[in-house]
Design an enzyme around this catalytic site. Structure first.
Site, short mmCIF file in Angstrom:
data_model
loop_
_atom_site.label_atom_id
_atom_site.label_comp_id
_atom_site.label_asym_id
_atom_site.label_seq_id
_atom_site.Cartn_x
_atom_site.Cartn_y
_atom_site.Cartn_z
N ASN A 125 10.75 -10.30 58.52
CA ASN A 125 10.66 -9.84 59.90
C ASN A 125 11.99 -10.00 60.61
O ASN A 125 12.76 -10.91 60.33
CB ASN A 125 9.55 -10.59 60.65
CG ASN A 125 10.06 -11.82 61.39
OD1 ASN A 125 10.59 -11.72 62.51
ND2 ASN A 125 9.94 -12.98 60.76
N ARG A 126 12.25 -9.07 61.50
CA ARG A 126 13.37 -9.18 62.43
C ARG A 126 12.88 -8.80 63.83
O ARG A 126 13.45 -7.97 64.51
CB ARG A 126 14.55 -8.31 61.97
CG ARG A 126 14.21 -6.85 61.67
CD ARG A 126 15.50 -6.05 61.43
NE ARG A 126 15.25 -4.66 61.13
CZ ARG A 126 15.15 -4.13 59.91
NH1 ARG A 126 15.27 -4.91 58.84
NH2 ARG A 126 14.92 -2.83 59.74
N GLY B 147 12.67 -10.43 66.76
CA GLY B 147 13.58 -10.66 67.89
C GLY B 147 12.91 -11.17 69.15
O GLY B 147 13.25 -10.77 70.26
N PHE B 148 11.95 -12.08 68.97
CA PHE B 148 11.29 -12.72 70.13
C PHE B 148 10.67 -11.68 71.09
O PHE B 148 10.79 -11.80 72.31
CB PHE B 148 12.26 -13.60 70.92
CG PHE B 148 12.65 -14.88 70.24
CD1 PHE B 148 12.07 -15.29 69.05
CD2 PHE B 148 13.63 -15.70 70.79
CE1 PHE B 148 12.44 -16.48 68.44
CE2 PHE B 148 14.01 -16.90 70.19
CZ PHE B 148 13.42 -17.28 69.00
N SER C 261 15.39 -19.26 64.69
CA SER C 261 15.09 -17.88 64.30
C SER C 261 16.40 -17.18 63.93
O SER C 261 17.39 -17.31 64.65
CB SER C 261 14.43 -17.12 65.45
OG SER C 261 14.39 -15.74 65.16
N THR D 26 11.96 -19.19 58.99
CA THR D 26 12.19 -18.25 57.88
C THR D 26 13.60 -18.40 57.33
O THR D 26 14.48 -18.97 57.97
CB THR D 26 11.97 -16.80 58.35
OG1 THR D 26 12.85 -16.53 59.46
CG2 THR D 26 10.53 -16.59 58.79
N GLY E 251 5.86 -21.01 53.35
CA GLY E 251 5.42 -20.68 52.00
C GLY E 251 4.16 -21.38 51.53
O GLY E 251 3.97 -21.54 50.32
#
Length: 339
Positions: free
Chosen positions: A111-112, A114-115, A175, A247, A297
Site C-alpha cells: 500500500n501507498r 498516504g494517510f 509509515s 510495513t 506478518g
C-alpha cells in the site's frame, strides 16, 4: 464459511473498492442482528498492557478502520482492541490511485495510501457514537503538507482532540508513504518529538485527571543501532509502550510476483520474520521497561506465538486478517491461553 464466500467476491474487485465496501457494510451491521454473520464468542484471556487490562491480546492494527466507522463490528468479531487511524489534524485524500495492491500467492499487500482520512474531528465524532465499550487506540500522524520540522505540532493537535476518547494513543512516525515521515525516527528530531509528546501527555493528564498511555510505532527497516537509539529515547522520555512494526520497503519473498514492484509498504506473510526479529531486538534494548505490541506478518497462531516469544505482550493483525478472516482472532487467543 461466510467469510470465505465474502472473500471470494471481494478478491474479484479492486482492492481499495473492496476495502471501502467492507468498511461500509461493517458500519451498517456492526451493532445489529446482521453481525451474526461474523460475530463470534471468544473465551477471555485478559492481558495487562501499559496499565490497562485488555480482554484478550489480539488487536486490529491501524489502517483498516482509519476513521473509526466500524468499531462495533470489530468488537463483535472478538478483537481485544481496535487501533483506528492513522488520523491527521486536517482531512486529506492521500496519494493518487491506484495505491493498494494484493500479492495473493505471498499472502501479502502493498500500500501507498498516504494517510487518507477524514480528519481528527470526524474521528472523534465516530468514537463518541460507538455503542460498545471495546478498547480503542488512536493512531495519529502528520498531514502531508506539514513540514517535517513542524510535524510535532500536528501530533499535539491530534492528542488534544482524541485524548478523552482513546484508551491509548499511538504515534506513527514509521509509515513509508508520507514523504520525510520516517526521518522522525532518528536523532534530534526523534528526541524533540517524544519530549514534546510526553509534555503534552502530562499536561492533558493533569487537566483531565486521566492518564492515557502513549506508544510509538516503529518501522521494520532499522539497523540494530537505530533500534537501540529509539529504545533509549523511549526510556528517556518515559513512553508507555512501543508498537513494532509498520510495513517494510523491502521486497523479500515477493520477487517476480505481479505488483511486487509497486512502490509503498509491504505487509503480510513476507514481513513475518523481519518484524519478529525487530521485536526481539527492541525487547532486548528495552529490558522489560516498556512493553511491546507485536505486529507484522501474523498469518497464523504460530506466527503470533513467535511474536510473544520474541518479547511482545500483545499482537495486532491486518493483512493476515484479510487473508484468513475472523477465525484468526480466535485461533490466536486459544493458542495464547494454552501457551
Amino acid at each position: 464459511m461466510f467469510y470465505k464466500i465474502a472473500q471470494k467476491v471481494m478478491f474479484q474487485m479492486d482492492p481499495e473498492r473492496a476495502h471501502n465496501l467492507a468498511i461500509g457494510s461493517l458500519r451498517m451491521t456492526g451493532n445489529g442482528p446482521l453481525n451474526a454473520f461474523y460475530a463470534q464468542n471468544i473465551t477471555p484471556a485478559p492481558v495487562s498492557f501499559m496499565g490497562l487490562t485488555f480482554p484478550n491480546p489480539v488487536g486490529l492494527a491501524a489502517g483498516m478502520d482509519k476513521d473509526g466507522e466500524s468499531i462495533d463490528a470489530f468488537h463483535a468479531m472478538g478483537f481485544g482492541h481496535v487501533e483506528v487511524g492513522t488520523v491527521t489534524p486536517r482531512p486529506q485524500p492521500g496519494n493518487d490511485l491506484p495505491r493498494l495492491f494484493r500479492l495473493k500467492p505471498a499472502k501479502a499487500i502493498i500500500n501507498r495510501m498516504g494517510f487518507n482520512n477524514k480528519g481528527v474531528d470526524n474521528l472523534v465524532k465516530n468514537l463518541i457514537a460507538k455503542k460498545t465499550d471495546i478498547m480503542v487506540g488512536v493512531n495519529i500522524g502528520k498531514n502531508k503538507d506539514t513540514p517535517v520540522e513542524q510535524g510535532k505540532d500536528d501530533y499535539l493537535i491530534c492528542m488534544d482532540k482524541v485524548y478523552l476518547h482513546a484508551a491509548y494513543i499511538a504515534v506513527n512516525i514509521s509509515s513509508p508513504n508520507t514523504p520525510g515521515l520516517r526521518s522522525l525516527q532518528y536523532g534530534d528530531l526523534l528526541d524533540e518529538l517524544l519530549s514534546a509528546i510526553k509534555a503534552k501527555q502530562l499536561e492533558l493528564a493533569d487537566k483531565h485527571k486521566k492518564y492515557v498511555p502513549i506508544a510509538l510505532k516503529i518501522a521494520p527497516d532499522l539497523t540494530i543501532e537505530e533500534i537501540e537509539n529509539i529504545a533509549q529515547a523511549l526510556i528517556k522520555n518515559q513512553f508507555d509502550g512501543a508498537i513494532a512494526t509498520n510495513t517494510t520497503l523491502t521486497r523479500d519473498g515477493v520477487s517476480g510476483l505481479a505488483n511486487a514492484n509497486e512502490s509503498g509498504g509491504l505487509s503480510g506473510k513476507p514481513l513475518t520474520e523481519l518484524s519478529t526479529k525487530v521485536i526481539k531486538q527492541l525487547a532486548t534494548c528495552l529490558q522489560g521497561q516498556i512493553p511491546i505490541i507485536g505486529v507484522g506478518g501474523i498469518n497464523s497462531a504460530e506466527d503470533a506465538l513467535a511474536k510473544f516469544d520474541a518479547g511482545a505482550t500483545m499482537v495486532q493483525i491486518y493483512s493476515g486478517f484479510i487473508y484468513q478472516g475472523p477465525k484468526l482472532i480466535k485461533e490466536i487467543v486459544e493458542a495464547y491461553r494454552l501457551k
